[in-house]
Design a protein around this motif. Sequence first.
Motif, PDB file in Angstrom:
ATOM      1  N   ASP A   1       0.820  -1.208   0.000  1.00  0.00           N
ATOM      2  CA  ASP A   1       0.000   0.000   0.000  1.00  0.00           C
ATOM      3  C   ASP A   1       0.859   1.265   0.000  1.00  0.00           C
ATOM      4  O   ASP A   1       2.094   1.208   0.007  1.00  0.00           O
ATOM      5  CB  ASP A   1      -0.952   0.007   1.208  1.00  0.00           C
ATOM      6  N   TYR A   2       0.181   2.402  -0.004  1.00  0.00           N
ATOM      7  CA  TYR A   2       0.840   3.704  -0.089  1.00  0.00           C
ATOM      8  C   TYR A   2       1.747   3.977   1.107  1.00  0.00           C
ATOM      9  O   TYR A   2       2.822   4.573   0.960  1.00  0.00           O
ATOM     10  CB  TYR A   2      -0.215   4.805  -0.196  1.00  0.00           C
ATOM     11  N   ASP A   3       1.342   3.542   2.279  1.00  0.00           N
ATOM     12  CA  ASP A   3       2.139   3.785   3.483  1.00  0.00           C
ATOM     13  C   ASP A   3       3.497   3.097   3.380  1.00  0.00           C
ATOM     14  O   ASP A   3       4.535   3.707   3.674  1.00  0.00           O
ATOM     15  CB  ASP A   3       1.375   3.286   4.717  1.00  0.00           C
ATOM     16  N   ILE A   4       3.505   1.860   2.943  1.00  0.00           N
ATOM     17  CA  ILE A   4       4.771   1.145   2.793  1.00  0.00           C
ATOM     18  C   ILE A   4       5.598   1.768   1.678  1.00  0.00           C
ATOM     19  O   ILE A   4       6.821   1.915   1.798  1.00  0.00           O
ATOM     20  CB  ILE A   4       4.518  -0.352   2.519  1.00  0.00           C
ATOM     21  N   LEU A   5       4.942   2.139   0.584  1.00  0.00           N
ATOM     22  CA  LEU A   5       5.622   2.823  -0.520  1.00  0.00           C
ATOM     23  C   LEU A   5       6.357   4.063  -0.016  1.00  0.00           C
ATOM     24  O   LEU A   5       7.533   4.285  -0.333  1.00  0.00           O
ATOM     25  CB  LEU A   5       4.597   3.188  -1.594  1.00  0.00           C
ATOM     26  N   SER A   6       5.660   4.872   0.759  1.00  0.00           N
ATOM     27  CA  SER A   6       6.235   6.120   1.265  1.00  0.00           C
ATOM     28  C   SER A   6       7.434   5.857   2.165  1.00  0.00           C
ATOM     29  O   SER A   6       8.454   6.552   2.085  1.00  0.00           O
ATOM     30  CB  SER A   6       5.166   6.914   2.028  1.00  0.00           C
ATOM     31  N   LYS A   7       7.321   4.855   3.021  1.00  0.00           N
ATOM     32  CA  LYS A   7       8.415   4.541   3.938  1.00  0.00           C
ATOM     33  C   LYS A   7       9.641   4.016   3.197  1.00  0.00           C
ATOM     34  O   LYS A   7      10.773   4.369   3.527  1.00  0.00           O
ATOM     35  CB  LYS A   7       7.941   3.528   4.984  1.00  0.00           C
ATOM     36  N   LYS A   8       9.415   3.173   2.170  1.00  0.00           N
ATOM     37  CA  LYS A   8      10.545   2.640   1.403  1.00  0.00           C
ATOM     38  C   LYS A   8      11.261   3.757   0.649  1.00  0.00           C
ATOM     39  O   LYS A   8      12.500   3.796   0.600  1.00  0.00           O
ATOM     40  CB  LYS A   8      10.062   1.574   0.415  1.00  0.00           C
ATOM     41  N   ALA A   9      10.495   4.674   0.073  1.00  0.00           N
ATOM     42  CA  ALA A   9      11.108   5.801  -0.633  1.00  0.00           C
ATOM     43  C   ALA A   9      11.914   6.667   0.324  1.00  0.00           C
ATOM     44  O   ALA A   9      13.039   7.078   0.011  1.00  0.00           O
ATOM     45  CB  ALA A   9      10.038   6.626  -1.334  1.00  0.00           C
ATOM     46  N   ALA A  10      11.346   6.926   1.493  1.00  0.00           N
ATOM     47  CA  ALA A  10      12.044   7.749   2.482  1.00  0.00           C
ATOM     48  C   ALA A  10      13.321   7.057   2.966  1.00  0.00           C
ATOM     49  O   ALA A  10      14.336   7.721   3.223  1.00  0.00           O
ATOM     50  CB  ALA A  10      11.120   8.049   3.661  1.00  0.00           C
ATOM     51  N   GLN A  11      13.295   5.742   3.078  1.00  0.00           N
ATOM     52  CA  GLN A  11      14.489   5.006   3.496  1.00  0.00           C
ATOM     53  C   GLN A  11      15.610   5.142   2.472  1.00  0.00           C
ATOM     54  O   GLN A  11      16.783   5.307   2.825  1.00  0.00           O
ATOM     55  CB  GLN A  11      14.136   3.527   3.707  1.00  0.00           C
ATOM     56  N   ILE A  12      15.264   5.094   1.192  1.00  0.00           N
ATOM     57  CA  ILE A  12      16.270   5.251   0.143  1.00  0.00           C
ATOM     58  C   ILE A  12      16.867   6.649   0.176  1.00  0.00           C
ATOM     59  O   ILE A  12      18.091   6.828   0.080  1.00  0.00           O
ATOM     60  CB  ILE A  12      15.654   4.958  -1.242  1.00  0.00           C
ATOM     61  N   ILE A  13      16.007   7.646   0.333  1.00  0.00           N
ATOM     62  CA  ILE A  13      16.489   9.032   0.366  1.00  0.00           C
ATOM     63  C   ILE A  13      17.315   9.291   1.620  1.00  0.00           C
ATOM     64  O   ILE A  13      18.369   9.943   1.559  1.00  0.00           O
ATOM     65  CB  ILE A  13      15.303  10.012   0.275  1.00  0.00           C
ATOM     66  N   SER A  14      16.874   8.773   2.741  1.00  0.00           N
ATOM     67  CA  SER A  14      17.627   8.977   3.984  1.00  0.00           C
ATOM     68  C   SER A  14      18.990   8.290   3.917  1.00  0.00           C
ATOM     69  O   SER A  14      19.992   8.830   4.393  1.00  0.00           O
ATOM     70  CB  SER A  14      16.830   8.474   5.193  1.00  0.00           C
TER      71      SER A  14
END
Length: 241
Positions: free
Chosen positions: A8-21
């Motif tokens: 879902d969108y929540d997991i998508l957002s967290k994975k993207a943020a992990q890559i950027i962080s």
Amino acid sequence: MQIDIVKDYDILSKKAAQIISAQIIQKPNSVLGLATGSTPIGTYRELVRMCKEGIISFADVVTFNLDEYYGLDEDDPQSYHYFMREYLFKEIDIKDANAHILDGKAADVEAECRRYENCIKEAGGIDLQLLGIGQNGHIGFNEPGENFEALTHLVNLHPDTIRANARFFNSIDEVPTQAITMGIKTIMRAKKIVLLANGESKAEAIYQTLKGKITPRVPASVLQLHPDITVIIDEAAAVKL
């Protein structure tokens, strides 16, 4: 190309943020290319949380936004200047001088485009570019039929894009008909790209982007040629793959 299909969108957002962080932790003075629209809001929310918890710092980070509506003042609530302040910049420790967004009120648009390209070059190029995708396959505001060789430039928005963005305005008549955007060539010069898409309305665009022919009729299809791209999509956006 790495394709991550998540629930879902929540997991998508967290994975993207992990890559950027991870990018910021590995290189504290990273140059990030940032996107607007509804898709990256969850990612920005996660980055704000990480910053406030001291996991990452934007103190030395430099950012360049993909695009801006032409004709809107930066204080207009529908401008991307305003969007970035509300969803990210006012909540993190980034320096104002390091957050670059195109001037939607520039009197000389060509000069503004050249200035922006020069700023990106002087910063050493974009380390990581975050992208969303339009229902017609546009990235940034590079509409179907745009030349893959284009650098930052003024575009006429496709009627489909205007209709899709009308939900952010009081009426469709208020949606600007032009925008200034990084070109495909500018985007493809980024060292790493992260493309996000959620919802079944993006399923056809994702299919054409990942499985279709590389063609200017689907601007995002050129991403098949990028050497380091991660695509993160939810199950709804992946239904046609």
